[in-house]
Design a protein around this motif. Structure first.
Motif, PDB file in Angstrom:
ATOM      1  N   UNK A 130      -5.910  11.259  -0.169  1.00 38.19           N
ATOM      2  CA  UNK A 130      -6.230   9.831  -0.043  1.00 38.19           C
ATOM      3  C   UNK A 130      -5.084   9.082   0.631  1.00 38.19           C
ATOM      4  N   UNK A 181      -5.087   9.405   4.285  1.00 44.22           N
ATOM      5  CA  UNK A 181      -6.051   8.479   4.870  1.00 44.22           C
ATOM      6  C   UNK A 181      -5.476   7.068   4.910  1.00 44.22           C
ATOM      7  N   UNK A 182      -4.862   6.654   3.799  1.00 47.70           N
ATOM      8  CA  UNK A 182      -4.304   5.300   3.714  1.00 47.70           C
ATOM      9  C   UNK A 182      -3.191   5.134   4.757  1.00 47.70           C
ATOM     10  N   UNK A 219      -4.860   4.670   8.049  1.00 49.16           N
ATOM     11  CA  UNK A 219      -5.635   3.433   8.035  1.00 49.16           C
ATOM     12  C   UNK A 219      -4.736   2.204   8.077  1.00 49.16           C
ATOM     13  N   UNK A 220      -3.618   2.238   7.346  1.00 50.65           N
ATOM     14  CA  UNK A 220      -2.736   1.071   7.317  1.00 50.65           C
ATOM     15  C   UNK A 220      -2.096   0.832   8.679  1.00 50.65           C
ATOM     16  N   UNK A 257       0.823  -1.214   0.000  1.00 49.72           N
ATOM     17  CA  UNK A 257       0.000   0.000   0.000  1.00 49.72           C
ATOM     18  C   UNK A 257       0.850   1.255   0.000  1.00 49.72           C
TER      19      UNK A 257
END
Lengths: 241, 122
Positions: free
Chosen positions: A213, A216-217, A220-221, A178
């Motif tokens: 984005x 956010x990733x 989130x990760x 990711x």
């Protein structure tokens, strides 16, 4: 400069070699230190003068603490709180590494499988040891789920064993892939801005949106890694039914 | 007590306008709360997606790769690779199932609560 993979190159800042083993201090090592320093700094500043009604930094630290505590208790139960220090440190490290990687000229340590796999392996080996310590040989019953016809064990046990051992791999590949994919995509799109001239405004807009984005990733990760460690810890602490 | 004379000279309060503004502010606040809730749920849903997406890929790749390595070592190509592919895929599915089981239980509980609500209303 146009090479989108250039950002992942590891350079030796201070070359060190001990008995034929390359132990150089690299840009990755430097950024791991920076990330650890930033995370420690936030905690130290936030808790320097703790007050009953927290200030901004103290609130931030308390929020991070509560998020991890909630995750541990809801995913692995209150007895998993014993392992809070390690899980909290892992979360903070990944969170800061991911976020620091978004800064221009920085280096994303979590975009290297060596880093993420090392962390996943520590969690995996640790959790397996915790499971054996808690349940003894009963831990192995996890590979033979109850309530199936005996013949099914021939198929189920290998599947359960493989699914157990791919955990550290999926855990580390998820984070590394990711982070790496996001950064490559950003660099590729950013390359279009210059080459398209006036029409470069289109990829510029996309890069701005992608950066949001990616933020956010990044968060989130870090959270996903933490949740999964808790879920696996739950398997180790509580016998399967 | 204060007499009215001591109060500063301010415009008389337009109660209708004040009510209207209050309603607007409250509506905006409620909308914010709903949006925040929605983005939180979207965040978790994305988290679940990230969690399970990679599981299948890793299962298949590790299964097939391991089988291929064993084939090379034992000279049994391509049987162990095929077996590994199947077992790896099943293992990936098993991990996805295990990770999503808790959400399934949560949704079942929510459905049961909804059903109980409906039964109560009848």
């Amino acid at each position: 400069m146009a090479d989108p993979l250039h950002q992942f190159v590891i350079t030796k800042t201070i070359p060190i070699e001990v008995a034929g083993i390359d132990l150089s201090f690299t840009n990755a090592s430097a950024w791991m230190l920076i990330v650890t320093g930033l995370a420690s700094l936030l905690i130290l500043i936030g808790l320097r003068r703790p007050t009953l009604v927290p200030g901004r930094t103290q609130s931030a630290v308390e929020m991070l603490y509560e998020v991890v505590d909630d995750t541990i208790v809801s995913s692995a139960g209150p007895e998993a709180r014993k392992y809070f220090p390690l899980i909290f440190t892992t979360f903070l490290f990944i969170l800061f590494a991911n976020l620091a990687g978004l800064l221009p000229y920085s280096f994303t340590v979590t975009s290297h499988i060596a880093v993420t796999f090392a962390m996943a392996l520590i969690a995996f080996v640790g959790i397996t040891l915790v499971g054996i310590a808690h349940q003894g040989l009963g831990f192995l019953r996890m590979f033979a789920p109850a309530g199936v016809p005996p013949l099914m064990y021939l198929i189920l046990t290998p599947i359960e064993i493989v699914s157990y051992f791919i955990r550290p791999i999926s855990l580390s590949v998820r984070l590394f892939a990711n982070m790496m994919a996001g950064h490559v995509l950003l660099k590729v799109l950013a390359g279009f801005i210059v080459s398209l001239g006036i029409f470069g405004i289109v990829p510029l807009a996309v890069v701005v949106a992608m950066t949001a984005l990616e933020t956010l990733v990044a968060v989130l990760q870090a959270y996903v890694f933490t949740v999964l460690v808790c879920v696996y810890l739950n398997d180790a602490l509580h016998a399967h039914h | 007590m204060f007499s009215e004379d001591f109060l500063p000279d301010i415009a008389p309060i337009d109660e209708v306008a004040l009510d209207k503004r209050l309603a607007e502010v409250r509506a905006a606040r409620d909308a914010d709360a709903i949006r925040a809730e929605a983005s939180r749920t979207a965040g978790t849903a994305m988290g679940i997606g990230f969690r399970i997406g990679i599981e299948l890929v890793v299962g298949v790749v590790i299964g097939a790769g391991g089988g291929y390595a064993l084939d090379r070592w034992l000279g049994t190509a391509p049987w162990l690779m095929i077996l590994g592919l199947i077992v790896g895929f099943a293992a990936g599915l098993r991990n996805v199932f295990r990770l999503t089981a808790e959400y399934g239980a949560k949704w079942d509980a929510a459905d049961a609560a909804d059903a109980a609500d409906r039964a109560e209303k009848k």
